[in-house]
Motif scaffolding. Structure first.
Motif, PDB file in Angstrom:
ATOM      1  N   GLY A 242      -6.674   6.757  -7.350  1.00 55.53           N
ATOM      2  CA  GLY A 242      -6.336   5.342  -7.235  1.00 55.53           C
ATOM      3  C   GLY A 242      -6.925   4.500  -8.347  1.00 55.53           C
ATOM      4  O   GLY A 242      -7.599   5.009  -9.261  1.00 55.53           O
TER       5      GLY A 242
ATOM      6  N   LEU B 151       4.294   1.589  -5.014  1.00 54.02           N
ATOM      7  CA  LEU B 151       4.339   2.807  -4.189  1.00 54.02           C
ATOM      8  C   LEU B 151       5.347   3.805  -4.748  1.00 54.02           C
ATOM      9  O   LEU B 151       5.092   5.018  -4.763  1.00 54.02           O
ATOM     10  CB  LEU B 151       4.678   2.456  -2.736  1.00 54.02           C
TER      11      LEU B 151
ATOM     12  N   TYR C 232       7.583  -1.338  -6.374  1.00 55.71           N
ATOM     13  CA  TYR C 232       7.482  -0.535  -7.600  1.00 55.71           C
ATOM     14  C   TYR C 232       6.175   0.252  -7.652  1.00 55.71           C
ATOM     15  O   TYR C 232       6.109   1.322  -8.252  1.00 55.71           O
ATOM     16  CB  TYR C 232       7.597  -1.439  -8.829  1.00 55.71           C
TER      17      TYR C 232
ATOM     18  N   ALA D 214      -7.461  -7.918  -6.443  1.00 51.19           N
ATOM     19  CA  ALA D 214      -6.100  -7.757  -6.973  1.00 51.19           C
ATOM     20  C   ALA D 214      -5.340  -6.748  -6.120  1.00 51.19           C
ATOM     21  O   ALA D 214      -5.931  -5.851  -5.530  1.00 51.19           O
ATOM     22  CB  ALA D 214      -6.157  -7.279  -8.416  1.00 51.19           C
TER      23      ALA D 214
HETATM   24  C1  LIG Z   1      -3.283  -5.687   0.027  1.00 49.53           C
HETATM   25  C2  LIG Z   1      -2.381  -4.699  -0.656  1.00 49.53           C
HETATM   26  C3  LIG Z   1      -1.014  -4.662  -0.358  1.00 49.53           C
HETATM   27  C4  LIG Z   1      -0.162  -3.778  -1.019  1.00 49.53           C
HETATM   28  N1  LIG Z   1       1.160  -3.763  -0.689  1.00 49.53           N
HETATM   29  C5  LIG Z   1       2.011  -2.939  -1.363  1.00 49.53           C
HETATM   30  C6  LIG Z   1       3.397  -2.883  -1.046  1.00 49.53           C
HETATM   31  O1  LIG Z   1       3.844  -3.515  -0.078  1.00 49.53           O
HETATM   32  N2  LIG Z   1       4.209  -2.094  -1.804  1.00 49.53           N
HETATM   33  C7  LIG Z   1       3.724  -1.356  -2.856  1.00 49.53           C
HETATM   34  O2  LIG Z   1       4.523  -0.696  -3.534  1.00 49.53           O
HETATM   35  N3  LIG Z   1       2.408  -1.316  -3.118  1.00 49.53           N
HETATM   36  C8  LIG Z   1       1.534  -2.096  -2.414  1.00 49.53           C
HETATM   37  N4  LIG Z   1       0.201  -2.070  -2.694  1.00 49.53           N
HETATM   38  C9  LIG Z   1      -0.282  -1.130  -3.739  1.00 49.53           C
HETATM   39  C10 LIG Z   1      -0.351   0.314  -3.212  1.00 49.53           C
HETATM   40  O3  LIG Z   1      -0.963   0.332  -1.940  1.00 49.53           O
HETATM   41  C11 LIG Z   1      -1.156   1.171  -4.207  1.00 49.53           C
HETATM   42  O4  LIG Z   1      -0.546   1.062  -5.487  1.00 49.53           O
HETATM   43  C12 LIG Z   1      -1.196   2.628  -3.779  1.00 49.53           C
HETATM   44  O5  LIG Z   1      -1.863   2.776  -2.538  1.00 49.53           O
HETATM   45  C13 LIG Z   1      -1.903   3.494  -4.820  1.00 49.53           C
HETATM   46  O6  LIG Z   1      -1.781   4.831  -4.390  1.00 49.53           O
HETATM   47  P1  LIG Z   1      -2.725   5.972  -4.975  1.00 49.53           P
HETATM   48  O7  LIG Z   1      -2.485   7.167  -4.130  1.00 49.53           O
HETATM   49  O8  LIG Z   1      -2.568   6.071  -6.429  1.00 49.53           O
HETATM   50  O9  LIG Z   1      -4.206   5.417  -4.736  1.00 49.53           O
HETATM   51  P2  LIG Z   1      -4.938   4.949  -3.392  1.00 49.53           P
HETATM   52  O10 LIG Z   1      -3.968   4.558  -2.349  1.00 49.53           O
HETATM   53  O11 LIG Z   1      -5.925   3.956  -3.839  1.00 49.53           O
HETATM   54  O12 LIG Z   1      -5.656   6.280  -2.905  1.00 49.53           O
HETATM   55  C14 LIG Z   1      -6.682   6.887  -3.639  1.00 49.53           C
HETATM   56  C15 LIG Z   1      -7.612   7.598  -2.682  1.00 49.53           C
HETATM   57  O13 LIG Z   1      -8.619   8.274  -3.441  1.00 49.53           O
HETATM   58  C16 LIG Z   1      -9.842   8.186  -2.744  1.00 49.53           C
HETATM   59  N5  LIG Z   1     -10.942   8.385  -3.688  1.00 49.53           N
HETATM   60  C17 LIG Z   1     -11.297   7.598  -4.738  1.00 49.53           C
HETATM   61  N6  LIG Z   1     -12.361   8.114  -5.361  1.00 49.53           N
HETATM   62  C18 LIG Z   1     -12.692   9.265  -4.709  1.00 49.53           C
HETATM   63  C19 LIG Z   1     -13.708  10.236  -4.899  1.00 49.53           C
HETATM   64  N7  LIG Z   1     -14.617  10.149  -5.882  1.00 49.53           N
HETATM   65  N8  LIG Z   1     -13.760  11.293  -4.049  1.00 49.53           N
HETATM   66  C20 LIG Z   1     -12.842  11.418  -3.040  1.00 49.53           C
HETATM   67  N9  LIG Z   1     -11.870  10.510  -2.811  1.00 49.53           N
HETATM   68  C21 LIG Z   1     -11.798   9.435  -3.641  1.00 49.53           C
HETATM   69  C22 LIG Z   1      -9.808   6.788  -2.155  1.00 49.53           C
HETATM   70  O14 LIG Z   1     -10.711   6.647  -1.069  1.00 49.53           O
HETATM   71  C23 LIG Z   1      -8.349   6.649  -1.752  1.00 49.53           C
HETATM   72  O15 LIG Z   1      -8.128   7.024  -0.408  1.00 49.53           O
HETATM   73  C24 LIG Z   1      -0.675  -2.905  -2.012  1.00 49.53           C
HETATM   74  C25 LIG Z   1      -2.049  -2.911  -2.297  1.00 49.53           C
HETATM   75  C26 LIG Z   1      -2.905  -3.802  -1.631  1.00 49.53           C
HETATM   76  C27 LIG Z   1      -4.370  -3.799  -1.953  1.00 49.53           C
END
Ligand SMILES: Cc1cc2nc3c(=O)[nH]c(=O)nc-3n(C[C@H](O)[C@H](O)[C@H](O)COP(=O)(O)OP(=O)(O)OC[C@H]3O[C@@H](n4cnc5c(N)ncnc54)[C@H](O)[C@@H]3O)c2cc1C
Length: 411
Positions: free
Chosen positions: A174, A393, A391, A351
């Motif tokens: 993330g 997700l 975009y 953000a």
């Molecule tokens: C309030 C809010 C509303 C949103 N609404 C939308 C929406 O409606 N539509 C949309 O498209 N997007 C939305 N987003 C954005 C979307 O949620 C994110 O872009 C998406 O979750 C990113 O996915 P990811 O798997 O890359 O990372 P994340 O979802 O951030 O997952 C990464 C995971 O890695 C874990 N992690 C990190 N470091 C470590 C470590 N060292 N060891 C083990 N685990 C670790 C974290 O705990 C986390 O669970 C929103 C975001 C927020 C904050």
């Protein structure tokens, strides 16, 4: 090549560690386990998908229904890199996937796609059940800390240090926004130390700061400006802006956050122009303002003839001074472009998403890290940004599936 005989031993299942249990990591785990890999998901938090669940609070905007060309253009400079991944896992496939997990979707009036439940929890529950059925091992409360002296993955777990030496690794850690949900960008230093090029983290899709007067803040914080058009330089967006104690939030503001960030970086200040009545020309507005009814105050004219809310009328005063122009043409011009001085962006912790992360120069076509063979990356930790609208997700799911196929050696 001879056909395999019944007595031939089954080929070994590759063992893959997926670190990070958000949408990108879980999609990688699904694709890998469906193909027979032995997958372990490591997640530092006690439960998976916390940011995904937070996205569900806003209705879970999964993707967008617009055609693929304009869809891809939303990723700006990263569009060429992300295009093959999104073409391989397009919005239609994401919708079919959600529906396959028992979550029918609908297209909202703005073209955004949501599950009918407007929640993330039922989708996540069904998804985790599918992963379990596919044999994925989930290890929560495992904080990945890097590599140990022997080159194995190192974790801090509930019972102390742990190590793992899988055949391949997918990092889906993330970005760095909303750190209390698990993603804090702590991985950046670890990867940089191993020669992975990174672009600095910056706030994306975030609110802006503006120095409201105490009077305006106290009366109008929490009130929306609906159906407005915002402009900064050449960039424009329509939608809603929410007045907050520190400035402005909301979809239309988020859509301009890249342009605002760049203007602030270049000039140290930025002016956001708000068109309070984008559906009327300045001439039409001046016509209405020039015909006050008998004894009508200016505030009454603005409210009744121009249909401005008290928050919008007071925003005019906030920007111009209490005495608004009496000349209809001047007042109409102000309504079409209320200048709001922006003093800064909201910090990364507040953000919606993160710009910056692993630079595209640091990955190969399969999202494998050039500096760390056998380690792939996916999701928001890569250097891309996009507006809200589904975009974010979509790119996380698509890049997770893409990295998984690269690990499997499947084109
Ligand atoms: C309030 C809010 C509303 C949103 N609404 C939308 C929406 O409606 N539509 C949309 O498209 N997007 C939305 N987003 C954005 C979307 O949620 C994110 O872009 C998406 O979750 C990113 O996915 P990811 O798997 O890359 O990372 P994340 O979802 O951030 O997952 C990464 C995971 O890695 C874990 N992690 C990190 N470091 C470590 C470590 N060292 N060891 C083990 N685990 C670790 C974290 O705990 C986390 O669970 C929103 C975001 C927020 C904050």
């Amino acid at each position: 090549m001879s056909a395999p005989r019944v007595s031939d031993p089954a080929p070994p299942r590759p063992a893959v560690a997926v670190i990070g249990g958000g949408p990108a990591g879980l999609m990688a785990a699904e694709v890998l386990s469906a193909a027979g890999a032995a997958v372990t998901v490591y997640e530092r938090m006690p439960t998976l998908g916390r940011k995904f669940l937070m996205a569900g609070r806003g209705g879970l905007n999964l993707t967008h229904s617009e055609p693929l060309d304009p869809f891809l253009a939303r990723y700006g400079q990263a569009a060429p890199a992300l295009a093959p991944m999104i073409e391989a896992f397009p919005p239609a496939q994401l919708i079919a996937w959600a529906e396959g997990l028992g979550q029918p979707t609908f297209v909202g009036s703005s073209g955004r796609v949501f599950p009918r439940s407007l929640k993330a929890s039922p989708l996540l529950r069904a998804w985790l059940a599918r992963l379990q059925a596919q044999g994925v091992e989930i290890r929560t409360r495992r904080d990945w800390t890097g590599w140990d002296a022997a080159g194995a993955l190192a974790f801090r777990g509930p019972d102390g240090e742990e190590a793992a030496a899988p055949d391949a690794v997918i990092l889906a850690l993330g970005g760095a926004s909303w750190p209390k949900l698990g993603s804090d960008g702590g991985w950046a230093g670890r990867l940089a130390a191993r020669g992975v090029p990174l672009a600095p983290f910056q706030s994306a899709n975030c609110g802006v700061a503006s120095a409201w007067s105490d009077l305006f803040r106290d009366r109008f914080a929490g009130q929306p400006l609906k159906g407005v058009a915002l402009r900064v330089g050449d960039a424009a967006a329509r939608g809603e802006a929410m007045i907050t104690g520190y400035g402005l939030e909301g979809g239309a503001v988020y859509a301009l956050s890249t342009a605002l960030r760049q203007a602030l970086a270049a000039h140290g200040a930025a002016v956001l122009e708000i068109d309070l009545r984008p559906d009327m020309s300045a001439g039409q507005l001046a016509g209405k303002l020039g015909r006050p009814g008998p004894g009508q105050s200016l505030a009454n004219v603005l409210r009744k003839a121009v249909r401005l809310t008290p928050a919008a009328i007071n925003l005019l005063r906030e920007a111009h001074g209490r005495e608004l122009p009496r000349d209809p043409a001047l007042l109409a011009a102000l309504i079409k472009a209320v200048p709001v001085a922006v003093t800064g962006m909201q910090p990364l912790a507040r953000a919606i998403s993160t710009a910056g992360g692993v630079a595209w120069a640091g990955v190969d076509q399969g999202l494998g890290l050039v500096a760390l063979p056998g380690v792939h990356v996916a999701g928001e930790m890569l250097d891309w940004e996009a507006p809200t609208g589904g975009y974010l997700l979509q790119a996380c799911f698509a890049s997770g599936a893409w990295a998984a196929r690269a690990v499997l050696g499947v084109p």
